[in-house]
Design an enzyme around this catalytic site. Structure first.
Site, PDB file in Angstrom:
ATOM      1  N   ARG A 210       1.022  -1.012   0.061  1.00 55.45           N
ATOM      2  CA  ARG A 210      -0.241  -0.038   0.386  1.00 55.45           C
ATOM      3  C   ARG A 210       0.900   1.152  -0.024  1.00 55.45           C
ATOM      4  NH1 ARG A 210      -5.375   1.314   4.139  1.00 55.45           N
ATOM      5  NH2 ARG A 210      -6.159  -0.064   1.621  1.00 55.45           N
TER       6      ARG A 210
ATOM      7  N   HIS B 174      -7.676  -0.170  -6.496  1.00 57.39           N
ATOM      8  CA  HIS B 174      -7.749  -0.900  -5.120  1.00 57.39           C
ATOM      9  C   HIS B 174      -8.595  -2.277  -6.151  1.00 57.39           C
ATOM     10  CE1 HIS B 174      -8.190  -1.639  -0.876  1.00 57.39           C
ATOM     11  NE2 HIS B 174      -8.901  -0.797  -0.651  1.00 57.39           N
TER      12      HIS B 174
ATOM     13  N   GLN C 209     -10.557  -4.567  -3.352  1.00 57.38           N
ATOM     14  CA  GLN C 209     -11.484  -3.577  -2.646  1.00 57.38           C
ATOM     15  C   GLN C 209     -12.450  -4.188  -3.811  1.00 57.38           C
ATOM     16  OE1 GLN C 209     -12.115  -2.243   0.013  1.00 57.38           O
ATOM     17  NE2 GLN C 209     -14.102  -2.194  -0.499  1.00 57.38           N
TER      18      GLN C 209
ATOM     19  N   ASP D 147     -17.598   6.757  -1.172  1.00 53.24           N
ATOM     20  CA  ASP D 147     -16.234   6.841  -0.846  1.00 53.24           C
ATOM     21  C   ASP D 147     -15.986   7.765   0.421  1.00 53.24           C
ATOM     22  OD1 ASP D 147     -13.169   5.998   0.536  1.00 53.24           O
ATOM     23  OD2 ASP D 147     -12.624   5.837  -1.349  1.00 53.24           O
TER      24      ASP D 147
ATOM     25  N   CYS E 259     -16.321   1.675   0.816  1.00 59.43           N
ATOM     26  CA  CYS E 259     -15.072   0.885   0.721  1.00 59.43           C
ATOM     27  C   CYS E 259     -14.888   0.990   2.320  1.00 59.43           C
ATOM     28  CB  CYS E 259     -14.082   0.937   0.118  1.00 59.43           C
ATOM     29  SG  CYS E 259     -13.931   2.828  -0.155  1.00 59.43           S
TER      30      CYS E 259
ATOM     31  N   ARG F 199     -13.868  -8.799   2.053  1.00 59.80           N
ATOM     32  CA  ARG F 199     -12.012  -8.533   2.052  1.00 59.80           C
ATOM     33  C   ARG F 199     -11.245  -9.914   2.063  1.00 59.80           C
ATOM     34  NH1 ARG F 199      -9.920  -3.128   1.294  1.00 59.80           N
ATOM     35  NH2 ARG F 199      -8.593  -4.882   0.918  1.00 59.80           N
TER      36      ARG F 199
HETATM   37  N1   CP Z   1     -11.726  -0.600   2.932  1.00 62.67           N
HETATM   38  C1   CP Z   1     -10.135  -0.577   3.560  1.00 62.67           C
HETATM   39  O1   CP Z   1      -8.749  -0.325   2.020  1.00 62.67           O
HETATM   40  O2   CP Z   1      -9.942   0.146   4.349  1.00 62.67           O
HETATM   41  P1   CP Z   1      -8.610   0.407   5.190  1.00 62.67           P
HETATM   42  O3   CP Z   1      -8.197   1.197   4.167  1.00 62.67           O
HETATM   43  O4   CP Z   1      -8.394   0.268   6.389  1.00 62.67           O
HETATM   44  O5   CP Z   1      -7.885  -1.367   4.586  1.00 62.67           O
HETATM   45  N1  NVA Z   2     -10.066   6.464  -1.212  1.00 57.66           N
HETATM   46  C1  NVA Z   2      -9.774   6.069   0.091  1.00 57.66           C
HETATM   47  C2  NVA Z   2      -9.854   4.588   0.076  1.00 57.66           C
HETATM   48  C3  NVA Z   2     -10.031   3.787   0.947  1.00 57.66           C
HETATM   49  C4  NVA Z   2      -9.569   2.623   1.307  1.00 57.66           C
HETATM   50  C5  NVA Z   2      -7.972   6.494   0.756  1.00 57.66           C
HETATM   51  O1  NVA Z   2      -7.535   6.318  -0.512  1.00 57.66           O
HETATM   52  O2  NVA Z   2      -7.843   7.085   0.874  1.00 57.66           O
END
Ligand code: CP
Ligand code: NVA
Length: 310
Positions: free
Chosen positions: A101, A128, A131, A226, A267, A295
């Protein structure tokens, strides 16, 4: 050749559907897979925070009989102390699979280019995929199939999750209406619109951007939103963003414009009173916890697929 998952369309439609079906099977038979990844190690690189992704990957690897290592790159960012090529080279000698990430898609691309083991994008600025695969599993469970329907998305559309939802809807021949404020920082990038237009050729998909939330919501089967404050957006922008995104908040009135059996998805993490009201996210059309649960199952199916064990 080693495969990676950097965005959902790195897999074909058939592969996505196969992974989703495997995930549904694993969910129903958790105890049948406890040795599937015995002695395998997953390295989890994190540059941004996470609850769901981190925990579901780690629990998923444990439940498959493997081991997961959490490695925070906050204090030792990718490409700073050593180049990404060397990081990828070393990890490829120790581990079987990597999930990362990171903030910039270029870092993930570089990591995957120099890795001889599969690399999974666990959220960058561009996609993502884990997700979105889990989300479409959830849609399949709720609707019975993934035949073309209409999804509408509200709020921040200059956004990783939105981009991969658009790609998936394009690949599956769905209609998708994304509703956002005017302004380059809130709308999808042109490169994504071009990519999605190309993906839609021949699938019958119709992906459009609008500034009219009510129009977007009409006849939707799925309503999605989101965070307005994605990881990394400076706190001092919050007040301005809340004002700008407010007309795109998912409310009960908006849900009422959709089909009677519409489902509401986010999400997560979510903030009540921001991208949706508490009444919506805690209401009977909301499936956010089924979405979050999936997930766990989809991470397992993705890892099995990339390790040639599906
Ligand atoms: N939806 C998602 O990826 O959540 P986190 O940021 O908690 O991993
Ligand atoms: N768009 C959000 C997604 C989190 C899972 C972010 O980047 O924080």
């Amino acid at each position: 050749m080693v495969r990676h998952l950097l965005k959902v369309t790195d897999f074909t439609k058939e592969e996505c559907l196969k992974i989703i079906d495997k995930s549904i099977d694993i969910k129903a038979n958790i105890d049948a897979h406890t040795s599937d990844l015995k002695d395998k190690t997953l390295l989890m690189l994190f540059e941004k925070p996470s609850l769901r992704t981190r925990v579901s990957f780690e629990v998923g690897m444990t439940q498959l009989g493997g081991h997961a290592i959490f490695y925070s790159i906050k204090d030792s960012p990718l490409g700073k102390k050593e180049n990404i090529e060397d990081t990828a080279g070393c990890l490829s000698r120790y581990c079987d699979i990597i999930m990362a990430r990171v903030f910039k898609k270029e870092d993930l691309q570089n990591l995957s280019t120099h890795s001889t083991i599969p690399v999974i994008n666990a959220l960058d600025d561009f996609a993502h995929p884990c997700q979105i695969l889990g989300d479409f599993q959830t849609i399949k469970e709720k609707k019975g199939d993934l035949n073309p329907r209409k999804m509408s998305y509200f709020g921040d559309c200059h956004n990783n999750v939105t981009y991969d939802l658009m790609r998936m809807c394009a690949m599956l021949g769905w209609e998708m209406s994304v509703a956002c404020p005017e302004g380059a920082e809130y709308e999808p990038e042109q490169t994504i619109l071009d990519e999605v237009a190309k993906l839609s050729e021949g699938t019958g998909a119709k992906i459009s951007v609008t500034h009219d939330a009510q129009e977007a919501a009409k006849d939707s089967d799925v309503i999605y939103t989101d965070s307005w404050m994605s990881y990394g957006i400076p706190e001092d922008e919050e007040k301005k963003r809340v004002e700008i995104f407010n007309p795109y908040q998912v409310t009960t009135e908006l849900l009422n414009l959709a089909k009677p059996d519409v489902i509401f998805m986010n999400c997560l993490p979510a903030k009540r009173g921001y991208e949706q009201t508490a009444e919506v996210i805690d209401g009977d059309k909301s499936i956010v916890f089924d979405e979050a649960e999936n997930r766990l199952h989809i991470q397992k199916a993705i890892m099995l697929f990339l390790l040639d064990k599906l």
